[in-house]
Design an enzyme around this catalytic site. Structure first.
Site, PDB file in Angstrom:
ATOM      1  N   CYS A  95      -1.636  -6.973   3.870  1.00 38.84           N
ATOM      2  CA  CYS A  95      -0.600  -5.977   3.592  1.00 38.84           C
ATOM      3  C   CYS A  95      -0.172  -5.256   4.872  1.00 38.84           C
ATOM      4  CB  CYS A  95      -1.093  -4.975   2.550  1.00 38.84           C
ATOM      5  SG  CYS A  95      -1.196  -5.666   0.895  1.00 38.84           S
ATOM      6  N   GLY A 103      -5.021   0.543  -2.545  1.00 35.59           N
ATOM      7  CA  GLY A 103      -3.851   0.535  -3.412  1.00 35.59           C
ATOM      8  C   GLY A 103      -4.189   0.242  -4.855  1.00 35.59           C
ATOM      9  N   SER A 131      -1.049   5.728   7.120  1.00 39.90           N
ATOM     10  CA  SER A 131      -0.319   4.565   6.615  1.00 39.90           C
ATOM     11  C   SER A 131      -0.803   4.125   5.232  1.00 39.90           C
ATOM     12  CB  SER A 131      -0.455   3.390   7.588  1.00 39.90           C
ATOM     13  OG  SER A 131      -1.812   3.020   7.718  1.00 39.90           O
ATOM     14  N   ASN A 132      -1.871   4.728   4.721  1.00 41.72           N
ATOM     15  CA  ASN A 132      -2.330   4.420   3.360  1.00 41.72           C
ATOM     16  C   ASN A 132      -1.500   5.148   2.305  1.00 41.72           C
ATOM     17  OD1 ASN A 132      -5.765   4.806   4.452  1.00 41.72           O
ATOM     18  ND2 ASN A 132      -4.544   2.957   4.442  1.00 41.72           N
ATOM     19  N   ARG A 145       1.064   4.064  -0.681  1.00 39.60           N
ATOM     20  CA  ARG A 145       0.679   3.290  -1.870  1.00 39.60           C
ATOM     21  C   ARG A 145      -0.647   3.721  -2.469  1.00 39.60           C
ATOM     22  NH1 ARG A 145      -0.945   0.754   2.560  1.00 39.60           N
ATOM     23  NH2 ARG A 145      -2.786  -0.587   2.596  1.00 39.60           N
ATOM     24  N   CYS A 190       0.072  -6.963  19.760  1.00 39.51           N
ATOM     25  CA  CYS A 190       0.641  -6.670  18.442  1.00 39.51           C
ATOM     26  C   CYS A 190      -0.075  -5.437  17.899  1.00 39.51           C
ATOM     27  CB  CYS A 190       0.514  -7.878  17.516  1.00 39.51           C
ATOM     28  SG  CYS A 190      -1.176  -8.301  17.068  1.00 39.51           S
TER      29      CYS A 190
END
Lengths: 402, 89
Positions: free
Chosen positions: A198, A51, A79-80, A83, A360
């Site tokens: 993040c 980011g 998912s990068n 940003r 998770c």
């Protein structure tokens, strides 16, 4: 802090085409052809093509920094993209270094990008940094932040550091001999797991843009000697209020001088050994469950083992402790959703008579949830090492990774 | 609790990032007992703002008049900044 002398000597005279490219910054008061030649002659090292790298490297290149080294070993993931805007859909699966190099080439093919495809650590950072004038730290972990600070201090080179989380950003300049360093602000690293990353806590993409752009501006200021660097001041940004606030700070009088690089993983309390459950369940408890033969009631279970248990139809309670938005992306089934933040209130829903497996995203939160359950007497609980991410990578590729 | 109604020392506390989230404000003035230490300020903050602030207190930096302080026994001075670290990039 007084304005330091320019960090970099001016390079050769620039061709008219180059001057035309930079005409809008050559018009700036206090910025001239000599400043532009300093940028052209400058070598900037950036840790991370994520980011903050996305928000700083393109500006360094477009402003005319001649050589930019980038350190990263990651590949671009879906998912990068929200940003890390130097990367695009077509780059998914590619090295971030290749991707950022292509982006820079698209802005200015004359920029030299040096790809450092290494995990930066105490063994290599000084050799890499030796070829550069200034270091930008846009890394995503505390060991690297202290490593970057100490390497910069040992070499006497300025460090521009930025950090982001959720709606918040911090940015500053550390330069030993000229002002305080990162260690004067954060002398002690936080205990592992106490500060979300993040990927765990989320981040607003435009916070990356704000902080990364400030980092780029600080680098340009240091190289050219214009303005006053953020030495002894950390600038903080809160996207929810839209406000910046600064903290002026001085050197920590109790700090030890930085004399050598250390083991930063150990310094930050991160063990290179995987956490293993070597203690066995409490003996003689009324709550001791009757485990299925072969089920290890230890702390950890890996993806293959969980897949086997699910395939065999073994009685287990699989609990997804992620957030609902994550479950909407992918889930291991059958499982029940009990987000970590609600676990303490929903503990009555946890079975004591059959093995319980928590999972998770990557295994960090589930380890925390497991510790809580163990303390609460659930000796039948374990957690999925590596989380659903490992499960997808190992046994169930149809699950979308994020 | 601090002697908010007593004759103590007035401390201007600024909260940043997660500390501001926990306190639900960016800054406030607290009246502490004379001789209040950083440790007693931390206790007060956790009492006031609960678990979120406890996490900040455990991992964040406390700057007293612009200098980071690791010693809970030191007096707080008149200006405190509470700044949690984070490492995202």
């Amino acid at each position: 802090m007084s304005s330091p002398v320019p960090l970099v000597e001016p390079g050769a005279r620039l061709a008219p085409e180059r001057l035309a490219r930079y005409s809008r910054q050559l018009a700036l008061p206090g910025f001239d052809d000599v400043a532009q030649r300093r940028l052209a002659n400058a070598r900037v090292l950036v840790i991370g093509a994520g980011g903050l790298g996305s928000a700083s490297v393109p500006y360094l290149a477009s402003a005319g920094v001649g050589t930019i080294g980038v350190i990263d070993t990651d590949v671009v993931e879906l998912s990068n993209l929200h940003r890390q805007i130097v990367h695009g859909v077509a780059d998914i699966g590619r090295s971030k270094l290749d991707s950022i190099a292509d982006t820079v080439a698209g802005i200015d093919p004359a920029t030299t990008i040096i790809r450092h495809d290494v995990r930066v650590d105490s063994s290599n950072i000084l050799d890499i940094l030796a070829d550069y004038d200034v270091l930008l730290d846009g890394s995503d972990n505390f060991p690297t932040r202290y490593l970057a600070n100490d390497a910069a201090a040992l070499t006497g080179k300025p460090l521009v550091w930025g950090a982001i989380l959720q709606y918040h950003g911090q940015v500053g300049v550390a330069w030993a001999g000229h002002g305080p360093t990162y260690r004067d602000l954060f002398p002690t690293p936080p205990a592992p797991g106490t500060i979300p990353s993040c990927s765990e806590g989320g981040v607003l993409p435009s916070v990356c843009a704000v902080v990364g752009a400030i980092m780029g501006a600080e680098a340009i200021k240091l190289i050219t000697g214009i303005g006053r660097p953020l030495l002894g001041t950390v600038t903080t940004y809160d996207a929810l209020s839209g406000r910046f606030r600064e903290i002026d700070f001085a050197a920590d009088p109790d700090s030890s001088p930085i004399t050598e690089l250390i083991d930063y993983e150990a310094f930050c309390g991160i063990s290179s050994e995987p956490v293993r459950g070597d203690e066995k369940s409490a003996v003689g408890s009324d709550l001791e469950p009757n485990f299925e033969p072969g089920f290890d009631p230890g702390f950890e279970i890996d993806a293959r083992r969980l897949a086997d248990l699910l395939a065999d139809g073994d009685p287990i309670q699989l609990i997804d402790i992620r957030e609902p938005y994550e479950r909407a992306i992918a889930a291991i089934e059958p499982s029940e959703l009990i987000p970590l933040g609600t676990l303490v209130h929903r503990i009555d829903e946890i079975r004591r008579d059959i093995p319980v497996v928590l999972y998770c995203h990557t295994g960090v939160r589930s380890a925390s949830a497991l510790a809580f359950l163990r303390e609460s007497g659930f000796h039948n609980a374990s957690h999925l090492v590596g989380g659903i991410d490992s499960y997808s990578a190992t046994v169930s590729p149809a699950l979308v990774r994020y | 609790m601090a002697a908010e109604t007593g004759t103590g020392v007035i401390v201007a506390v600024r909260y940043f990032a997660a500390a501001a989230d926990a306190a639900q404000c960016e800054e406030e003035q607290l009246v502490l007992d004379d001789g209040a230490t950083l440790g007693s300020l931390k206790v007060l903050l956790v009492e006031r703002y609960g678990d979120l602030m406890r996490r900040v207190v455990e991992s964040g930096s406390f700057l007293l008049n612009g200098v980071v302080c690791k010693d809970d026994a030191l007096p707080v001075g008149d200006r405190v900044d509470v700044l949690p670290p984070f490492a995202g990039g």
